[in-house]
Every structure is written in C-alpha cells, then in structure tokens.
Design a protein around this motif. Structure first.
Motif, PDB file in Angstrom:
ATOM      1  N   ARG A 107     -12.770   3.273  -7.229  1.00 39.14           N
ATOM      2  CA  ARG A 107     -12.115   1.965  -7.148  1.00 39.14           C
ATOM      3  C   ARG A 107     -12.658   1.013  -8.207  1.00 39.14           C
ATOM      4  NH1 ARG A 107     -12.040   3.334  -1.509  1.00 39.14           N
ATOM      5  NH2 ARG A 107     -14.184   2.590  -1.228  1.00 39.14           N
ATOM      6  N   GLN A 249       1.146  -1.471 -14.206  1.00 34.20           N
ATOM      7  CA  GLN A 249       1.398  -1.519 -12.768  1.00 34.20           C
ATOM      8  C   GLN A 249       1.148  -0.170 -12.105  1.00 34.20           C
ATOM      9  OE1 GLN A 249       2.051  -4.221 -10.932  1.00 34.20           O
ATOM     10  NE2 GLN A 249       1.978  -2.901  -9.105  1.00 34.20           N
ATOM     11  N   VAL A 252      -2.328  -0.178 -11.204  1.00 27.94           N
ATOM     12  CA  VAL A 252      -2.511  -1.085 -10.063  1.00 27.94           C
ATOM     13  C   VAL A 252      -2.102  -0.383  -8.779  1.00 27.94           C
ATOM     14  CG1 VAL A 252      -1.760  -3.249  -9.018  1.00 27.94           C
ATOM     15  CG2 VAL A 252      -2.186  -3.144 -11.480  1.00 27.94           C
ATOM     16  N   ASP A 253      -1.008   0.369  -8.841  1.00 33.09           N
ATOM     17  CA  ASP A 253      -0.558   1.112  -7.654  1.00 33.09           C
ATOM     18  C   ASP A 253      -1.578   2.171  -7.237  1.00 33.09           C
ATOM     19  OD1 ASP A 253       1.727  -0.413  -7.704  1.00 33.09           O
ATOM     20  OD2 ASP A 253       2.949   1.106  -8.729  1.00 33.09           O
ATOM     21  N   LEU A 255      -4.788   1.981  -7.753  1.00 33.83           N
ATOM     22  CA  LEU A 255      -5.912   1.260  -7.145  1.00 33.83           C
ATOM     23  C   LEU A 255      -5.581   0.845  -5.709  1.00 33.83           C
ATOM     24  CD1 LEU A 255      -8.703  -0.013  -7.474  1.00 33.83           C
ATOM     25  CD2 LEU A 255      -7.599  -2.031  -8.460  1.00 33.83           C
ATOM     26  N   GLU A 256      -4.347   0.407  -5.502  1.00 33.03           N
ATOM     27  CA  GLU A 256      -3.949   0.008  -4.155  1.00 33.03           C
ATOM     28  C   GLU A 256      -3.971   1.196  -3.193  1.00 33.03           C
ATOM     29  OE1 GLU A 256      -3.284  -2.948  -2.798  1.00 33.03           O
ATOM     30  OE2 GLU A 256      -3.879  -3.904  -4.675  1.00 33.03           O
ATOM     31  N   SER A 257      -3.606   2.366  -3.700  1.00 34.66           N
ATOM     32  CA  SER A 257      -3.588   3.556  -2.845  1.00 34.66           C
ATOM     33  C   SER A 257      -4.998   4.000  -2.439  1.00 34.66           C
ATOM     34  CB  SER A 257      -2.873   4.712  -3.559  1.00 34.66           C
ATOM     35  OG  SER A 257      -3.647   5.183  -4.655  1.00 34.66           O
ATOM     36  N   LYS A 259      -7.314   1.950  -1.377  1.00 35.90           N
ATOM     37  CA  LYS A 259      -7.909   1.015  -0.409  1.00 35.90           C
ATOM     38  C   LYS A 259      -7.538   1.426   1.020  1.00 35.90           C
ATOM     39  CE  LYS A 259      -7.979  -2.791  -3.697  1.00 35.90           C
ATOM     40  NZ  LYS A 259      -7.492  -4.147  -4.039  1.00 35.90           N
TER      41      LYS A 259
END
Length: 259
Positions: A107, A249, A252-253, A255-257, A259
């Motif tokens: 992350r 993006q 970013v996606d 990274l979001e996955s 969390k």
C-alpha cells in the motif's frame, strides 16, 4: 516559469516570427518584381515545393513519434497496475503471519508510485519520491524472499511470487526510461527553423498580389504554431495541457482494492 507558460511563449514567438517573415518575404518579392517582373518567380516553384514538403514530413514524423510515445506511456501505466495487482494477489501464497507486513508495504509502495508522478513538473521532488519507492521495492523483495523460505511456505510461493515481484520492479525502470525518452532538441530546432523559412518563401510567393492578405498570413502562421505546440505538448504529457494523468486512476483503483 512553468512548462505550459514556456511552451505557449515559444509558440507565440513562432507565430509572430512567421508573420514577420511573411511580410519580409512579400516585400522582398515586391522589390524583386519591380526590378525583374518576368524572372521574379522563375525557378522558385521547385524550391518552395521542396521546403514545404520537407516541413510537412518533419511535422508528420514528429507528431507520429510523439503520439506513439504518448500511447506507450499510457499502456505502461496500465501494465504497472496489472503487475502490482498480480504480485499483491500472490501474497496469499505466503504464510499468514508474513502477509500483513507485506500488504502494508504494498500500500505504501503504490502510494509512493502515484506521488512520484503527481509531483511533476517538480523534477527534484519527483526524483526524491521515486528514490523512496525504489527503497520500498527493496524492502518488499527482502521480506517476500524471507517469507517464501519459511518452513511452512509452499514451493509455489517462490515459483510464482518472486517472478511477479521481479516484473513489478522492472516495470518501474521501463516507465522511468519512457518518461525521459524524447527526440533530440535539434529536431525541434529544425522544425522551428523550417517553419520560419517556409514563411519567408510563402511571403515571397504572395508578392504577386497588389494587397497583402492578412487572413492567409495569420491563418498560415497560426496553423503552423498550433501544430508545433501540439507536437511538443504530446511529447511531454506530464507537463503540458495534453496529459496521461487520467490513466493513473488504474493505480488508484489498485490501491483502493488493497484496503
């Protein structure tokens, strides 16, 4: 001065320079016609055609090269996101006790990779963040290597995770190299020079008219200045108006996955 302001400035300089040379060429043509009305245009067609053809080819090749590199840089962003996602999923192969620390490192790593490009055009800050992400790469590799050698680690951990990590690390070098890959400065100097020479010759050819056509003069200069500006803007997609930032993006996606 920002890159956008600098690029706009040199485009304006090209525009006004071409307008000035169109007028100079026209005055030279008018003077030549007053001295030699019949021979003023003799043999000029071949020279004009050769210069304009060379200018057209140079614009075409520089635009094509810039557009190709632009697409390659976008594709590399997607490829890096895929490589990171693959390596992250393969952390499941490691012993459960070794996974949390590595997932946290991932992350932090993805966040660092995003920040390295967001900090452009501040080159120094971007390089510092890139160095930080490379340091995180080393930590991820060392911890993954140690975890894959634990007694309760399956053999697949070494065979599948480490190659994925290696590919994730390699893509950063590929992206950094692609970001710095541009034509030699002499190509842009030649492009500007040919545009100015073409303006001079075009102005000479317009000397047959009794009155100057500002519409054609301004239209020609504006078209050339805009074309050159677009070529340069595409060549530096992290600095100008035409950007590849939207493709970040996908990272970013990823990274979001996590969390």
């Amino acid at each position: 001065m920002s890159y956008t302001a600098f690029a706009s400035l040199i485009s304006l300089v090209l525009f006004f320079g071409m307008v000035a040379l169109l007028e100079i060429g026209r005055r030279i043509g008018v003077r030549r016609r007053s001295i030699d009305p019949d021979g003023a245009q003799a043999g000029t067609g071949a020279v004009d055609g050769a210069v304009f053809a060379l200018l057209g080819l140079l614009i075409a090749f520089t635009f094509s090269g810039a557009a190709t590199r632009f697409d390659e840089r976008r594709n590399l962003v997607v490829q890096e996101a895929n490589d990171i996602g693959t390596a992250y999923l393969r952390l499941d192969l490691l012993p459960p006790g070794a996974q949390p620390a590595l997932r946290d490192l991932f992350r932090r790593y993805v966040g660092s990779r995003l920040e390295a490009y967001r900090k452009l055009p501040d080159i120094a800050a971007a390089k510092a963040e890139l160095a930080h992400s490379i340091k995180l790469q080393g930590e991820i590799w060392n911890q993954a290597l140690a975890a894959s050698q634990m007694n309760d680690a399956p053999p697949a951990a070494t065979m599948l995770l480490l190659p994925a990590l290696n590919q994730m690390i390699d893509i950063t070098t590929t992206r950094t190299t692609a970001t710095a890959m541009h034509p030699p400065v002499v190509i842009f100097v030649l492009l500007y020079g040919l545009a100015l020479i073409a303006a001079l010759l075009a102005g000479y050819g317009m000397s047959a008219a009794k009155a100057r056509s500002w519409l054609h003069m301004i239209g020609f200069a504006a078209s050339m200045a805009l074309a050159v500006h677009v070529v340069i803007d595409i060549e530096y997609p992290r600095l100008g108006l035409i950007r590849v930032d939207t493709f970040d993006q996908v990272l970013v996606d990823v990274l979001e996955s996590m969390k």
